[in-house]
Design a protein around this motif. Structure first.
Motif, PDB file in Angstrom:
ATOM      1  N   ARG A  13      -2.609 -17.037 -25.543  1.00  0.00           N
ATOM      2  CA  ARG A  13      -2.823 -15.762 -25.062  1.00  0.00           C
ATOM      3  C   ARG A  13      -1.922 -15.342 -24.013  1.00  0.00           C
ATOM      4  NH1 ARG A  13      -8.823 -13.964 -24.328  1.00  0.00           N
ATOM      5  NH2 ARG A  13      -7.967 -13.413 -22.519  1.00  0.00           N
ATOM      6  N   PRO A  14      -1.221 -14.352 -23.356  1.00  0.00           N
ATOM      7  CA  PRO A  14      -0.840 -14.190 -22.134  1.00  0.00           C
ATOM      8  C   PRO A  14      -1.904 -14.769 -21.154  1.00  0.00           C
ATOM      9  CG  PRO A  14      -0.412 -12.180 -23.506  1.00  0.00           C
ATOM     10  CD  PRO A  14      -1.563 -13.033 -24.168  1.00  0.00           C
ATOM     11  N   SER A  15      -1.059 -15.645 -20.150  1.00  0.00           N
ATOM     12  CA  SER A  15      -1.908 -16.093 -19.142  1.00  0.00           C
ATOM     13  C   SER A  15      -1.110 -16.264 -17.706  1.00  0.00           C
ATOM     14  CB  SER A  15      -2.337 -17.604 -19.729  1.00  0.00           C
ATOM     15  OG  SER A  15      -1.247 -18.364 -19.876  1.00  0.00           O
ATOM     16  N   VAL A  16      -1.786 -16.403 -16.769  1.00  0.00           N
ATOM     17  CA  VAL A  16      -1.384 -16.854 -15.485  1.00  0.00           C
ATOM     18  C   VAL A  16      -2.221 -17.979 -14.980  1.00  0.00           C
ATOM     19  CG1 VAL A  16      -1.231 -16.095 -12.960  1.00  0.00           C
ATOM     20  CG2 VAL A  16      -0.885 -14.458 -14.922  1.00  0.00           C
ATOM     21  N   PHE A  91      12.268 -10.244 -14.764  1.00  0.00           N
ATOM     22  CA  PHE A  91      11.190  -9.727 -14.153  1.00  0.00           C
ATOM     23  C   PHE A  91      10.267 -10.562 -12.932  1.00  0.00           C
ATOM     24  CE2 PHE A  91      12.182  -6.694 -17.220  1.00  0.00           C
ATOM     25  CZ  PHE A  91      12.281  -5.229 -16.416  1.00  0.00           C
ATOM     26  N   VAL A  92      10.138 -11.900 -13.733  1.00  0.00           N
ATOM     27  CA  VAL A  92       9.280 -12.747 -13.213  1.00  0.00           C
ATOM     28  C   VAL A  92      10.147 -14.162 -13.072  1.00  0.00           C
ATOM     29  CG1 VAL A  92       7.286 -14.306 -12.914  1.00  0.00           C
ATOM     30  CG2 VAL A  92       7.013 -11.836 -13.591  1.00  0.00           C
ATOM     31  N   ALA A  93      10.942 -14.358 -11.950  1.00  0.00           N
ATOM     32  CA  ALA A  93      11.933 -15.679 -12.075  1.00  0.00           C
ATOM     33  C   ALA A  93      11.264 -16.899 -12.428  1.00  0.00           C
ATOM     34  CB  ALA A  93      12.489 -15.814 -10.839  1.00  0.00           C
ATOM     35  N   PRO A  94      11.866 -17.593 -13.225  1.00  0.00           N
ATOM     36  CA  PRO A  94      11.471 -18.797 -13.617  1.00  0.00           C
ATOM     37  C   PRO A  94      11.395 -20.107 -12.578  1.00  0.00           C
ATOM     38  CG  PRO A  94      13.644 -18.755 -14.461  1.00  0.00           C
ATOM     39  CD  PRO A  94      13.186 -17.567 -13.617  1.00  0.00           C
ATOM     40  N   TYR A  95      11.398 -19.607 -11.264  1.00  0.00           N
ATOM     41  CA  TYR A  95      11.514 -20.792 -10.085  1.00  0.00           C
ATOM     42  C   TYR A  95      11.007 -19.811  -8.764  1.00  0.00           C
ATOM     43  CZ  TYR A  95      15.610 -17.801  -9.017  1.00  0.00           C
ATOM     44  OH  TYR A  95      16.373 -17.004  -8.604  1.00  0.00           O
ATOM     45  N   ALA A  96      10.649 -20.892  -7.947  1.00  0.00           N
ATOM     46  CA  ALA A  96      10.257 -20.467  -6.589  1.00  0.00           C
ATOM     47  C   ALA A  96      10.703 -21.389  -5.580  1.00  0.00           C
ATOM     48  CB  ALA A  96       8.682 -19.957  -6.485  1.00  0.00           C
ATOM     49  N   THR A  97      10.982 -21.108  -4.446  1.00  0.00           N
ATOM     50  CA  THR A  97      11.242 -22.163  -3.600  1.00  0.00           C
ATOM     51  C   THR A  97      10.482 -21.702  -2.173  1.00  0.00           C
ATOM     52  OG1 THR A  97      13.394 -22.632  -4.413  1.00  0.00           O
ATOM     53  CG2 THR A  97      12.975 -23.250  -2.127  1.00  0.00           C
ATOM     54  N   LEU A  98       9.644 -22.854  -1.657  1.00  0.00           N
ATOM     55  CA  LEU A  98       8.659 -22.515  -0.800  1.00  0.00           C
ATOM     56  C   LEU A  98       8.967 -23.726   0.329  1.00  0.00           C
ATOM     57  CD1 LEU A  98       6.615 -22.316  -3.504  1.00  0.00           C
ATOM     58  CD2 LEU A  98       5.792 -20.851  -1.887  1.00  0.00           C
ATOM     59  N   PRO A  99       8.828 -23.253   1.867  1.00  0.00           N
ATOM     60  CA  PRO A  99       8.863 -24.275   2.947  1.00  0.00           C
ATOM     61  C   PRO A  99       7.717 -25.180   2.692  1.00  0.00           C
ATOM     62  CG  PRO A  99       8.169 -21.990   3.607  1.00  0.00           C
ATOM     63  CD  PRO A  99       8.400 -21.857   2.259  1.00  0.00           C
ATOM     64  N   VAL A 100       7.833 -26.419   3.309  1.00  0.00           N
ATOM     65  CA  VAL A 100       6.616 -27.318   3.290  1.00  0.00           C
ATOM     66  C   VAL A 100       6.776 -27.828   4.849  1.00  0.00           C
ATOM     67  CG1 VAL A 100       5.882 -29.642   2.476  1.00  0.00           C
ATOM     68  CG2 VAL A 100       6.771 -27.880   0.986  1.00  0.00           C
ATOM     69  N   LEU A 101       5.791 -27.733   5.595  1.00  0.00           N
ATOM     70  CA  LEU A 101       5.744 -28.586   6.860  1.00  0.00           C
ATOM     71  C   LEU A 101       4.679 -29.377   6.997  1.00  0.00           C
ATOM     72  CD1 LEU A 101       6.398 -25.174   9.142  1.00  0.00           C
ATOM     73  CD2 LEU A 101       8.021 -27.021   8.500  1.00  0.00           C
ATOM     74  N   GLY A 102       4.960 -30.547   7.411  1.00  0.00           N
ATOM     75  CA  GLY A 102       3.976 -31.695   7.552  1.00  0.00           C
ATOM     76  C   GLY A 102       3.220 -31.965   6.171  1.00  0.00           C
ATOM     77  N   GLY A 103       3.960 -31.932   5.098  1.00  0.00           N
ATOM     78  CA  GLY A 103       3.519 -32.207   3.846  1.00  0.00           C
ATOM     79  C   GLY A 103       2.530 -30.803   3.308  1.00  0.00           C
ATOM     80  N   ARG A 104       2.320 -29.773   3.900  1.00  0.00           N
ATOM     81  CA  ARG A 104       1.759 -28.559   3.532  1.00  0.00           C
ATOM     82  C   ARG A 104       2.658 -27.402   3.028  1.00  0.00           C
ATOM     83  NH1 ARG A 104      -1.660 -25.986   7.131  1.00  0.00           N
ATOM     84  NH2 ARG A 104      -2.583 -25.216   5.248  1.00  0.00           N
ATOM     85  N   ILE A 105       2.298 -26.831   2.151  1.00  0.00           N
ATOM     86  CA  ILE A 105       3.298 -25.744   1.606  1.00  0.00           C
ATOM     87  C   ILE A 105       2.699 -24.439   2.446  1.00  0.00           C
ATOM     88  CG2 ILE A 105       3.670 -24.193  -0.406  1.00  0.00           C
ATOM     89  CD1 ILE A 105       2.498 -26.596  -2.119  1.00  0.00           C
ATOM     90  N   LEU A 115       2.096 -20.147 -12.742  1.00  0.00           N
ATOM     91  CA  LEU A 115       2.879 -20.154 -14.095  1.00  0.00           C
ATOM     92  C   LEU A 115       2.376 -18.675 -14.634  1.00  0.00           C
ATOM     93  CD1 LEU A 115       4.687 -21.284 -16.388  1.00  0.00           C
ATOM     94  CD2 LEU A 115       2.724 -22.656 -16.932  1.00  0.00           C
ATOM     95  N   VAL A 116       3.452 -17.852 -15.050  1.00  0.00           N
ATOM     96  CA  VAL A 116       3.066 -16.793 -15.801  1.00  0.00           C
ATOM     97  C   VAL A 116       3.762 -16.934 -17.294  1.00  0.00           C
ATOM     98  CG1 VAL A 116       3.669 -14.128 -15.976  1.00  0.00           C
ATOM     99  CG2 VAL A 116       3.363 -15.460 -13.597  1.00  0.00           C
ATOM    100  N   ASP A 117       2.611 -17.008 -18.138  1.00  0.00           N
ATOM    101  CA  ASP A 117       3.428 -17.185 -19.527  1.00  0.00           C
ATOM    102  C   ASP A 117       2.685 -16.004 -20.460  1.00  0.00           C
ATOM    103  OD1 ASP A 117       4.195 -18.112 -21.914  1.00  0.00           O
ATOM    104  OD2 ASP A 117       2.760 -19.833 -21.912  1.00  0.00           O
TER     105      ASP A 117
END
Length: 134
Positions: A13-16, A91-105, A115-117
Motif C-alpha cells: 500500500r502507499p506508505s511513508v 513532486f517528491v524528489a528522489p533525493y535530499a541533502t542535509l547538513p551534518v555537524l559533529g556526526g549529527r544530522i 521514504l515516500v512510496d
C-alpha cells in the motif's frame, strides 16, 4: 565519500517510512559534512516531514488529490493508476541533502527523513546514504 545501501520494506500500500534512525546511525561519529539520501526508483521519493502526528498520512492524502490513482495516466503497466507513481518524483524528489555537524544530522525539532512510496507493486526499496566529509 562513503556510501551504503539499505533495503526498506514498504509493503503493498502507499506508505511513508521514517528513515531517520538509519540515517543517524550512518552519520554517527563522522564529524561535519553532508548526508545525501537517494532512492534509485522511478516511483518513490524522499521527503523531510514531521511523522507520528498525522502528517505522513496527510502527505499521502495530498498526493492522492494531486495524483489520483485512476485510469487517466498514459503510463499504464502495473496496477490501476500506476502511471501516477511515475509522476511522483516530479513532486517528491528522489533525493535530499542535509547538513551534518559533529556526526549529527541538522534536522529541525519535528523533522524526519522519510521514504515516500505510493507504489504497491514494488514492496521493497533500496535507499542509498552517502556522506561527504566537510
Amino acid at each position: 565519500m562513503d556510501s551504503i545501501v539499505i533495503t526498506v520494506r514498504t509493503g503493498s500500500r502507499p506508505s511513508v517510512v521514517d528513515l531517520t534512525a538509519q540515517a543517524e546511525t550512518f552519520t554517527s561519529g563522522r564529524g561535519d559534512g553532508l548526508l545525501h539520501v537517494f532512492v534509485p526508483h522511478a516511483t518513490a521519493g524522499v521527503a523531510i516531514i514531521e511523522t507520528g502526528a498525522g502528517s505522513d498520512d496527510d502527505l499521502l492524502t495530498a498526493l492522492e488529490h494531486v495524483l489520483p490513482a485512476d485510469d487517466r495516466w498514459r503510463h499504464r503497466h502495473g496496477s490501476a493508476g500506476h502511471g501516477r507513481d511515475h509522476v511522483l518524483p516530479a513532486f517528491v524528489a528522489p533525493y535530499a541533502t542535509l547538513p551534518v555537524l559533529g556526526g549529527r544530522i541538522m534536522l529541525g525539532t519535528w523533522q524526519s527523513i522519510c521514504l515516500v512510496d505510493p507504489n504497491g507493486d514494488n514492496p521493497t526499496r533500496q535507499v542509498r546514504f552517502s556522506f561527504l566529509p566537510g
